[in-house]
Enzyme design. Structure first.
Site, PDB file in Angstrom:
ATOM      1  N   ARG A  76       0.840  -1.200  -0.155  1.00 33.62           N
ATOM      2  CA  ARG A  76       0.018  -0.199  -0.117  1.00 33.62           C
ATOM      3  C   ARG A  76       0.989   1.264   0.085  1.00 33.62           C
ATOM      4  O   ARG A  76       1.882   1.265   0.465  1.00 33.62           O
ATOM      5  CB  ARG A  76      -0.908  -0.077   1.378  1.00 33.62           C
ATOM      6  CG  ARG A  76      -2.152  -1.201   1.284  1.00 33.62           C
ATOM      7  CD  ARG A  76      -2.926  -0.869  -0.281  1.00 33.62           C
ATOM      8  NE  ARG A  76      -3.919   0.370   0.096  1.00 33.62           N
ATOM      9  CZ  ARG A  76      -5.138   0.506   0.473  1.00 33.62           C
ATOM     10  NH1 ARG A  76      -5.818  -0.451   0.541  1.00 33.62           N
ATOM     11  NH2 ARG A  76      -5.745   1.546   0.551  1.00 33.62           N
TER      12      ARG A  76
ATOM     13  N   LYS B 252       5.462   3.798   4.770  1.00 32.59           N
ATOM     14  CA  LYS B 252       6.293   2.984   4.096  1.00 32.59           C
ATOM     15  C   LYS B 252       7.401   3.811   3.170  1.00 32.59           C
ATOM     16  O   LYS B 252       8.124   2.802   2.575  1.00 32.59           O
ATOM     17  CB  LYS B 252       5.353   2.066   3.346  1.00 32.59           C
ATOM     18  CG  LYS B 252       4.268   1.423   4.105  1.00 32.59           C
ATOM     19  CD  LYS B 252       3.331   0.512   3.326  1.00 32.59           C
ATOM     20  CE  LYS B 252       2.364  -0.274   4.044  1.00 32.59           C
ATOM     21  NZ  LYS B 252       2.894  -1.565   4.476  1.00 32.59           N
TER      22      LYS B 252
ATOM     23  N   LYS C  54       7.410 -12.780   1.887  1.00 36.05           N
ATOM     24  CA  LYS C  54       7.392 -13.407   0.525  1.00 36.05           C
ATOM     25  C   LYS C  54       8.489 -13.400  -0.406  1.00 36.05           C
ATOM     26  O   LYS C  54       9.039 -14.335  -0.998  1.00 36.05           O
ATOM     27  CB  LYS C  54       6.019 -12.886  -0.180  1.00 36.05           C
ATOM     28  CG  LYS C  54       4.802 -13.093   0.494  1.00 36.05           C
ATOM     29  CD  LYS C  54       3.902 -12.029   0.121  1.00 36.05           C
ATOM     30  CE  LYS C  54       2.435 -11.706   1.049  1.00 36.05           C
ATOM     31  NZ  LYS C  54       1.808 -10.542   0.580  1.00 36.05           N
TER      32      LYS C  54
HETATM   33  C1  LIG Z   1       1.393  -9.452   1.147  1.00 35.12           C
HETATM   34  C2  LIG Z   1       0.795  -8.488   0.536  1.00 35.12           C
HETATM   35  C3  LIG Z   1       0.573  -7.325   1.230  1.00 35.12           C
HETATM   36  C4  LIG Z   1       1.305  -6.965   2.495  1.00 35.12           C
HETATM   37  O1  LIG Z   1       2.562  -6.260   1.967  1.00 35.12           O
HETATM   38  P1  LIG Z   1       3.387  -5.380   2.851  1.00 35.12           P
HETATM   39  O2  LIG Z   1       4.762  -5.225   2.195  1.00 35.12           O
HETATM   40  O3  LIG Z   1       3.703  -6.270   4.229  1.00 35.12           O
HETATM   41  O4  LIG Z   1       2.873  -4.021   3.219  1.00 35.12           O
HETATM   42  C5  LIG Z   1      -0.364  -6.278   0.732  1.00 35.12           C
HETATM   43  N1  LIG Z   1      -0.994  -6.402  -0.494  1.00 35.12           N
HETATM   44  C6  LIG Z   1      -0.879  -7.711  -1.081  1.00 35.12           C
HETATM   45  C7  LIG Z   1      -1.618  -7.753  -2.455  1.00 35.12           C
HETATM   46  C8  LIG Z   1      -0.154  -8.807  -0.528  1.00 35.12           C
HETATM   47  O5  LIG Z   1       0.029  -9.793  -1.288  1.00 35.12           O
END
Ligand SMILES: *Cc1c(COP(=O)(O)O)cnc(C)c1O
Length: 836
Positions: free
Chosen positions: A574, A579, A685
C-alpha cells in the site's frame, strides 16, 4: 446502572434443525481425476460454454468440478467439528484478501498434474485458465492477506478454525493510472458469479439495529433487559471451502451477506407505500455493499460501524447455535470449547455482543457471562499509528446499538474499579485507561474494549509487541502482563513459494525431497548448496526465467520494458508515507542525476518497480503515485539513461500480481521509518523467493536479520530509539546541508524537471521532506539509504556471490511460514489452559 442478574434461561434451548445431520459413510472417490474430468465435462456440456469466452467457461467448469470434489470431505470436516472434540476457533476479520482460489485448491488437493493432463483435451494450459479467475479482493493489504494465509495454515495443520467475514459486493477497488494519477474503479468481483461459494439459507441469523432499551423485574426478582423496536437485518452465510494441504480437512470461510428482513417495513406496506417499502430494503443491503479502502487509518463512517456489528453479531450467533446444539443451555464448557480471535479492533464489538447474547438471549447472569466472554476473546493488534486507532462516538453507538452501549458502560465501570484498586487515588490513570474517552465528544476506545475483554493481546512481530508493551498499552501491560504475547506474522509457503514459484520448488525438491513443504525449517539445508557450483548456476537460471515472466507482466500492465539482465528492484505494498515510497523515488532521482552527469561508476543497471494502491481520500499518497509516474516518464524516455535505469509504476497491485512479482525480484525494498511498520509480510514473501532485502530495523525485518545474518541483508537508517529521540529536535536542513546528493534531488524537484507543464504539483512533497515535523524522517535516512544501495550495486556486480546470498535468504525464511505462526497461536493462545 442496572445489570442482569438472572442466572436462568427463560426458555429451554433446543438444538436447531440444521444440527441434526448425521454422518453418512460416503465413499470418497478413489479416482479423483476421473471424477473431476467427468465433472468438468458435465459443467461444459450443460450450457456454460460460450465460444467467445471459452476459457472462462472452462475456468467455471473446472472450479465447479473442484468444488464438487471437495463436498464430501467438506461435509465430513463440518460434522466432525460439530462434535466439539477439538476446541473450535473463530477467526473474526473484516478483511480476507484471498486472491485466486483455483491454483491453491489444486495444489492442496494434489490435483494439479491431473488437471494439466485434463486440460490438454481442451487444448489450453492451466496458467491461461487460472488467469480467468477474478481475485477475491476482500481486503486492503497486509492485515487481510494475513487472515488468508492463516486460513491455509490452520486447515493444513488440521485445526478446526472457521474464518468469519463479510461478503462485500464490491471488494478492493481496481486501480487505473490516467495521466499519472490513480483513478479508482469499482471491483465487481461477483458479476460473473463465484463458483466457490455455497449459500447456506438454513443458517441465516437476524441482527438488530436502532430501537431502544427497557428493563423489567422478572418473577425471580432479577432485572431483565429488552432491546426493542429494532430494525432487523438478515445475515445470510455464503461458505467458501478452505482445503488443507493434502490432509483431507476442508475448513470454511463463512462470509455474511446482508439482506432485508421480509417484514422490514410492514407498516409502510399497510399504508399502501409498497414501492417505498421495497426500496427501503436497499438500506439493509447496503451494509455489505463495499469494503472500506483504508489501510492503516480509521474511517469513522456510520456504515462501517454497522458492518462491524453485523459481522460480530452474526458470527457469534452462529457460534452459539453450534454450541447449543451439543451442550444445550449448559455453558460451562463454552470457553473450553471456543476461542475467538479478533483481527485488529474491527470486530472488537464482539466483546459486548457476546455479553448481550449470553445474558439477554440465553439468560446468563453478568458474572457468568463475563467469565465466559473474557476467557474466549483474544485480540491481535496490527499497528501503532495513532490515526489507525478506532474510536466511535458514544452518541452514535447509543443511537445505533443502545443495548451494546449500556453493556460497554457496565464493562467500563467494573474495569475502572480494578484500576482504582491497583492504583488507589490515581485519577489520571482512570482517565487514561477508561474505555470511554472524555472530551467535548465522548468516544469509545475500541482497542481498550478489546484488551479489557480478552485473555490474550498479541502484537505481530517482536519489535512491535515490545513497543506496544512499552508505549501505547503500557498501563494495561502493568495491570495484566500475562495477557501480552508476541506472534510474529508469517505467510503460507503453499501459495507464496510452491504454487507461485514452481521452477524454484522443483529445484529445491530435487535436492531436499518434499518434506520442506510441511516444515519450512528444512530449507536451512539449502545453505550447504552454496558450495555447489552447478546448484548455484541452476538457482540463477530459475531467477532469470522468473524475471522474464515478470518483465512480460510489467510491460503488459505498464508499457515499460524491463530487461532481465538488469537488477529488478521492487517495492510493492500500500502507498503510505510511513512505508516511504518517496524515499525510493528520491534514490531513483539521485541515480538519474548521476547518469545525466556521466557518473555511472560502480552503478549496477536497475529496473525499479513500484506498485500499490493509495486510499482514495489520502491526498499525499496519491501525489506520490503521480511523482513516481512523472519520474518514470523522464527516465524511461531518455536513451542515455535506460541502459542503467528504468522505472515503472505497476497499476492495480493485488495478490495475483504479487504471485508473479516475488519470484522475479532481486531486491526487496522494506524501508519504512523504524517503529512504524508492525511486521510486514511482503518482506517474507520476497525472502522466501530468494530476494535480497534492503531495509530498516523495523517490523519483522529485525527477525529476518536474526535468521539470515546482517552480512546478508542491506540494513540502513535510524533505529526506533533514534527516531524517538530525534523527534523533538528534528531539523531536515542539517541533513540537506551535509548531503550534496540530497541537495541535487531537491534542486531537481524544485526546478520542476519532472513537471515542466504541470507547475507546482509537487510542492507539497518538497515541503514535506523539508518540514521539521516530518515524522517519517526522509532527509535523515537518505544518505544512509544511498550508501546501502551502493552496496547492493557492488554485490550485484558479483553474480555468484549475489546468488549465494539469494540461496541463504530462502534457506533462512523457514521461520516466516504462517504454519509456525499458527502453531504459536494454537499453543499459546487458543489452547492456553489457565487464565491467571
Ligand atoms: C503481502 C501483501 C501485502 C502486504 O505487504 P506489506 O509489504 O507487508 O505491506 C499487501 N497487499 C498484497 C496484495 C499482498 O500480497
Amino acid at each position: 446502572m442496572t445489570v442482569t442478574k438472572s442466572a436462568r434461561s427463560k426458555k429451554p434451548v433446543k438444538p436447531t434443525p440444521q444440527q441434526s445431520e448425521h454422518v453418512h459413510t460416503t465413499k470418497v472417490p478413489c479416482e479423483p481425476c476421473d471424477t473431476l474430468s467427468a465433472g468438468v465435462a458435465r459443467q461444459i456440456r450443460y450450457g456454460l460454454c460460450h465460444n467467445e469466452q471459452a476459457n472462462s467457461a472452462i475456468f467455471d467448469a473446472l472450479a465447479f468440478g473442484v468444488k464438487e470434489q471437495m463436498l464430501d470431505q467438506w461435509r465430513n470436516t463440518r460434522l466432525k467439528d460439530n462434535q466439539f472434540e477439538q476446541k473450535q476457533v473463530a477467526y473474526l476479520s473484516l478483511e480476507f484478501l484471498m486472491g485466486r482460489a483455483l491454483g491453491n485448491a489444486l495444489l492442496n488437493l494434489d490435483l494439479t498434474q491431473d488437471t494439466k493432463a485434463l486440460l490438454t483435451e481442451y487444448a489450453v494450459d492451466l496458467e491461461t485458465i487460472e488467469e480467468c479467475e477474478h481475485d477475491a479482493g476482500l481486503g486492503n493489504g497486509g492485515l487481510g492477506r494475513l487472515a488468508a494465509c492463516f486460513l491455509d495454515s490452520c486447515a493444513s495443520l488440521d485445526l478446526a478454525v472457521t474464518g468469519y467475514g463479510i461478503r462485500y459486493q464490491y471488494g478492493m477497488f481496481a486501480q487505473k493510472i490516467v495521466n499519472g494519477y490513480q483513478v479508482e474503479k469499482p471491483d465487481r468481483w461477483l458479476r460473473q458469479g463465484n463458483p466457490w461459494e455455497v449459500r447456506m439459507p438454513h443458517r441465516i441469523v437476524s441482527v438488530p439495529f436502532f430501537g431502544h432499551c427497557t428493563s423489567y423485574q422478572d418473577k425471580a426478582g432479577y432485572t431483565q433487559h429488552v432491546w426493542q423496536d429494532c430494525q432487523h437485518v438478515l445475515a445470510v452465510p455464503y461458505d467458501m471451502p478452505v482445503p488443507g494441504y493434502r490432509n483431507g480437512r476442508i475448513n470454511t470461510l463463512r462470509l455474511w451477506k446482508a439482506e432485508a428482513n421480509d417484514d422490514f417495513d410492514l407498516a409502510e406496506f399497510n399504508d399502501g407505500d409498497y414501492a417505498e417499502a421495497v426500496a427501503d430494503k436497499n438500506l439493509a443491503e447496503q451494509i455489505t455493499m463495499v469494503l472500506y479502502p483504508n489501510d492503516a487509518s480509521e474511517n469513522g463512517k456510520e456504515l462501517r460501524l454497522r458492518q462491524q456489528y453485523f459481522l460480530s453479531s452474526a458470527s457469534l450467533q452462529d457460534l452459539l447455535t453450534r454450541y447449543v446444539a451439543v451442550y444445550g443451555d449448559n455453558f460451562s464448557q463454552f470457553s473450553a470449547k471456543n476461542a475467538i480471535q479478533l483481527n485488529d479492533t474491527h470486530p472488537s464489538i464482539a466483546v459486548p455482543e457476546l455479553m448481550r447474547l449470553l445474558m439477554d438471549v440465553y439468560g446468563l447472569g453478568w458474572d457468568n457471562a463475563w467469565q465466559i466472554t473474557s476467557q474466549c476473546m483474544a485480540y491481535t493488534n496490527h499497528t501503532l499509528l495513532p490515526e489507525a486507532l478506532e474510536r466511535w462516538p458514544v452518541s452514535l453507538m447509543q443511537h445505533m446499538l443502545p443495548r451494546i452501549m449500556q453493556i460497554i458502560y457496565e464493562i467500563n465501570a467494573r474495569f475502572l474499579e480494578q484500576v482504582a484498586h491497583k492504583w488507589p487515588g490515581d485519577s489520571n490513570k482512570l482517565a487514561a485507561m477508561s474505555i470511554i474517552e472524555e472530551g467535548q465528544k465522548q468516544q469509545v476506545r475500541m482497542a481498550y474494549l478489546a484488551i479489557v475483554g480478552s485473555f490474550s493481546v498479541n502484537g505481530v512481530a517482536g519489535l512491535h509487541t515490545q513497543l506496544l508493551k512499552a508505549g501505547l498499552f503500557n498501563h494495561f501491560y502493568q495491570l495484566w502482563p500475562h495477557k501480552f504475547n508476541n506472534r510474529t506474522n508469517g505467510v503460507t509457503p503453499r501459495r507464496w513459494l510452491v504454487n507461485c514459484n514452481q521452477r524454484l520448488t522443483e529445484l529445491i525438491t530435487r535436492h531436499l525431497g518434499n518434506e520442506w513443504i510441511h516444515d519450512l525449517s528444512h530449507l536451512t539445508a539449502l545453505n550447504a548448496f552454496t558450495a555447489d557450483k552447478a546448484f548455484v548456476k541452476k538457482w540463477a537460471e530459475v531467477k532469470q526465467a522468473n524475471k522474464q515472466v515478470l518483465a512480460d507482466f510489467v510491460f503488459e500492465q505498464s508499457g515499460v520494458r524491463f530487461e532481465p539482465n538488469m537488477m529488478f528492484d521492487v517495492q510493492v505494498k500500500r502507498i503510505h508515507e510511513y512505508k516511504r515510497q518517496l524515499l525510493n523515488v528520491m534514490h531513483v532521482i539521485h541515480l538519474y542525476q548521476r547518469i545525466l552527469n556521466g557518473d555511472t561508476a560502480n552503478m549496477a543497471p536497475r529496473c525499479v518497480l513500484i506498485g500499490g494502491k493509495a486510499a482514495p481520500g489520502y491526498a499525499m499518497a496519491k501525489q506520490i503515485i503521480k511523482l513516481i509516474n512523472n519520474v518514470a516518464h523522464m527516465v524511461n524516455n531518455d536513451p542515455l539513461v535506460t541502459p542503467y535505469l528504468r522505472l515503472a509504476f505497476l497499476p492495480n497491485y493485488n495478490v495475483s500480481a504479487m504471485e508473479k512479482i516475488c519470484p522475479g525480484t532481486d531486491l526487496s525494498e522494506q524501508i519504512s521509518t523504524a517503529g512504524k511498520e508492525a511486521s510486514g509480510t511482503g518482506n517474507m514473501k520476497f525472502m522466501m523467493n530468494g530476494a535480497l532485502t534492503i531495509g530498516t530495523l523495523d517490523g519483522a525485518n529485525v527477525e529476518m536479520i536474526e535468521e539470515v545474518g546482517k552480512e546478508h541483508f542491506f540494513l540502513f537508517g535510524l533505529t526506533t530509539a533514534e527516531v524517538q529521540q530525534l523527534k523533538a529536535s528534528y531539523n531536515p536542513q542539517t541533513y540537506i546541508d551535509k548531503s550534496p546528493a540530497l541537495q541535487g534531488v531537491l534542486n531537481m524537484l524544485r526546478g520542476g524537471h519532472f513537471n515542466l507543464v504541470e507547475p507546482g504539483i509537487f510542492d507539497n512533497i518538497i515541503d514535506a521532506i523539508c518540514d521539521p515535523n516530518d515524522q517519517w524522517m526522509l532527509a535523515a535516512d537518505f544518505d544512509d539509504y544511498c550508501r546501502a544501495q551502493a552496496e547492493v550495486s557492488a554485490l550485484y556486480a558479483k553474480p555468484t556471490q549475489w546468488q549465494k546470498t539469494s540461496i541463504r535468504n530462502t534457506a533462512a525464511s523457514g521461520r516466516f511460514s504462517s504454519d509456525k505462526t499458527i502453531e504459536g497461536y494454537q499453543q499459546h493462545i487458543w489452547l492456553k489452559e489457565s487464565f491467571v
